[in-house]
Design an enzyme around this catalytic site. Structure first.
Site, short mmCIF file in Angstrom:
data_model
loop_
_atom_site.label_atom_id
_atom_site.label_comp_id
_atom_site.label_asym_id
_atom_site.label_seq_id
_atom_site.Cartn_x
_atom_site.Cartn_y
_atom_site.Cartn_z
N ASN A 58 39.21 -32.57 35.65
CA ASN A 58 39.44 -32.94 37.06
C ASN A 58 38.63 -32.10 38.04
O ASN A 58 38.97 -32.05 39.23
CB ASN A 58 40.93 -32.79 37.38
CG ASN A 58 41.37 -31.33 37.30
OD1 ASN A 58 40.96 -30.60 36.41
ND2 ASN A 58 42.19 -30.89 38.25
N GLU A 59 37.57 -31.45 37.58
CA GLU A 59 36.83 -30.51 38.44
C GLU A 59 36.41 -31.10 39.78
O GLU A 59 36.45 -30.43 40.80
CB GLU A 59 35.61 -30.00 37.69
CG GLU A 59 35.90 -28.95 36.62
CD GLU A 59 36.35 -29.53 35.29
OE1 GLU A 59 36.62 -30.75 35.21
OE2 GLU A 59 36.43 -28.76 34.32
N LEU B 187 40.76 -22.94 33.77
CA LEU B 187 40.20 -21.64 34.13
C LEU B 187 41.00 -21.05 35.28
O LEU B 187 41.53 -21.76 36.14
CB LEU B 187 38.73 -21.79 34.50
CG LEU B 187 37.81 -22.41 33.44
CD1 LEU B 187 36.36 -22.25 33.86
CD2 LEU B 187 38.06 -21.84 32.06
N GLY C 213 39.81 -26.77 32.25
CA GLY C 213 39.61 -25.88 31.11
C GLY C 213 40.65 -26.08 30.03
O GLY C 213 40.36 -25.92 28.84
#
Ligand SMILES: CCCCCC/C=C/CC(=O)SCCNC(=O)CCNC(=O)[C@H](O)C(C)(C)COP(=O)(O)OP(=O)(O)OC[C@H]1O[C@@H](n2cnc3c(N)ncnc32)[C@H](O)[C@@H]1OP(=O)(O)O
Length: 301
Positions: free
Chosen positions: A176-177, A107, A152
């Site tokens: 990996n957020e 994203l 994303g």
């Protein structure tokens, strides 16, 4: 599957500028696409029928430098996907990148940092829509993952029916957020659990794992790892295997397997949007995004 896309006004507004780009209008050969090859798309998405495979389209993501999923890019991807779904001459899509070394950086952080709630809501609706359209597509969707694929980008890969990853140690893939100080939404989590299992997903999500190709294959986040120059040909041969199955039976089976996961979002899309807006608007989260964006800039030295 027709999904409610609340983007009509936005789509019209976004498409108006590039409609003047010579040859870029849907259905005509885009400028530089080669004589006679009927392709379509837009500035950031090139869709070409695969000359070696009837009924197969290659969708190339070209939003340099990193194919970050901006609102405009998401909208163009959605339009191309909708056109392919509605064009009965196509039975399969190979999704790949035209940005060297990057499948998609995920994203677009600038769509979530320093933005007002209304924009965040509109952005998140487009993110939801892209996932639903790929995940529930009647077409065979194969990811030819020719670059790094965090967050994303990993979700887009996981939403394909099959994933071929280039054997380059730089081309890591994962949700990996947590490394950014944020979290993956429940439907990102659901797709990862469906793909690699609960315990592996739990560990990968909490630690923000980016799996290099060998580990990605071992954990099952990708189906095949091949030399970089064989990604597209491998995707094409896997496509032929999947297209040997009668479409209707395969589509009903795909829906049987995937609809319960998609329904969890479909039944609460607005609540999910509001939850995202509340979460991303928190001072602590905005600070985390700021720190991460600064790190990206400092990395360049
Ligand atoms: C319920 C709550 C739900 C919350 C939902 C949150 C969900 C989030 C999912 C996501 O996808 S968040 C995004 C995660 N993405 C990443 O962590 C990737 C970040 N980028 C990188 O690691 C690197 O850029 C790269 C992809 C490995 C490429 O490295 P490279 O050295 O080739 O390029 P850079 O110099 O780093 O980047 C070039 C240029 O692009 C900008 N950029 C990179 N990634 C993004 C991004 N995701 N969004 C926006 N912009 C990005 C980078 O800042 C550079 O910009 P510049 O202007 O040229 O400095």
């Amino acid at each position: 599957m027709a999904l409610t896309v609340g983007l009509r006004p936005l789509t019209r507004a976004l498409l108006r500028p590039w409609a003047r780009v010579p040859g870029a209008a849907l259905g005509r050969p885009a400028a530089g696409s080669g004589d006679g090859v009927r392709c379509f798309g837009s500035p950031r998405v090139l869709v070409e029928p695969d000359p070696a495979a009837v009924g197969v389209a290659v969708m190339k993501m070209r939003n340099p430098p990193v194919n970050s999923l901006s609102l405009e890019f998401l909208t163009e991807l959605l339009i191309s996907l909708e056109k392919l779904e509605n064009d009965k001459t196509f039975r399969g899509i190979i999704i790949t990148s035209d940005c060297p070394g990057i499948f998609s950086a995920g994203l677009d952080l600038l769509e979530m940092y320093g933005r007002d709630p209304a924009h965040c809501a509109e952005y998140w609706k487009a993110v939801q829509e892209l996932w639903l359209r790929v995940y529930l597509s009647n077409l065979v969707v194969i990811g030819a993952i020719n670059g790094i694929s965090p967050a994303g980008g990993c979700l887009l890969s996981l939403s394909c029916d099959y994933r071929v990853l280039a054997n380059n140690p730089k081309y890591a893939i994962g949700l990996n957020e947590t490394l950014l100080g944020i979290i993956a939404p429940f439907w990102f989590k659901d797709v990862l659990v469906n793909t690699i299992g609960h315990r592996a997903a739990e560990r990968a999500l909490q630690l923000g794992f980016l799996f290099p190709p060998s580990d990605a294959l071992q954990v099952g986040i990708v189906d095949q790892v091949v030399p970089e120059d064989q990604v597209q040909s491998t995707a094409r041969s896997v496509m032929a295997q999947w297209l040997a199955i009668p479409d209707h039976a395969r589509q009903l089976t795909k829906n049987l397997v995937r609809k319960p996961t998609a329904d969890r979002l479909l039944q609460q899309r607005d609540a999910d949007i509001q939850n995202f807006v509340r979460f991303i608007s928190r001072d602590s989260i905005q600070k985390s995004l700021h720190v991460y964006l600064e790190k990206l800039k400092q990395k360049k030295g």
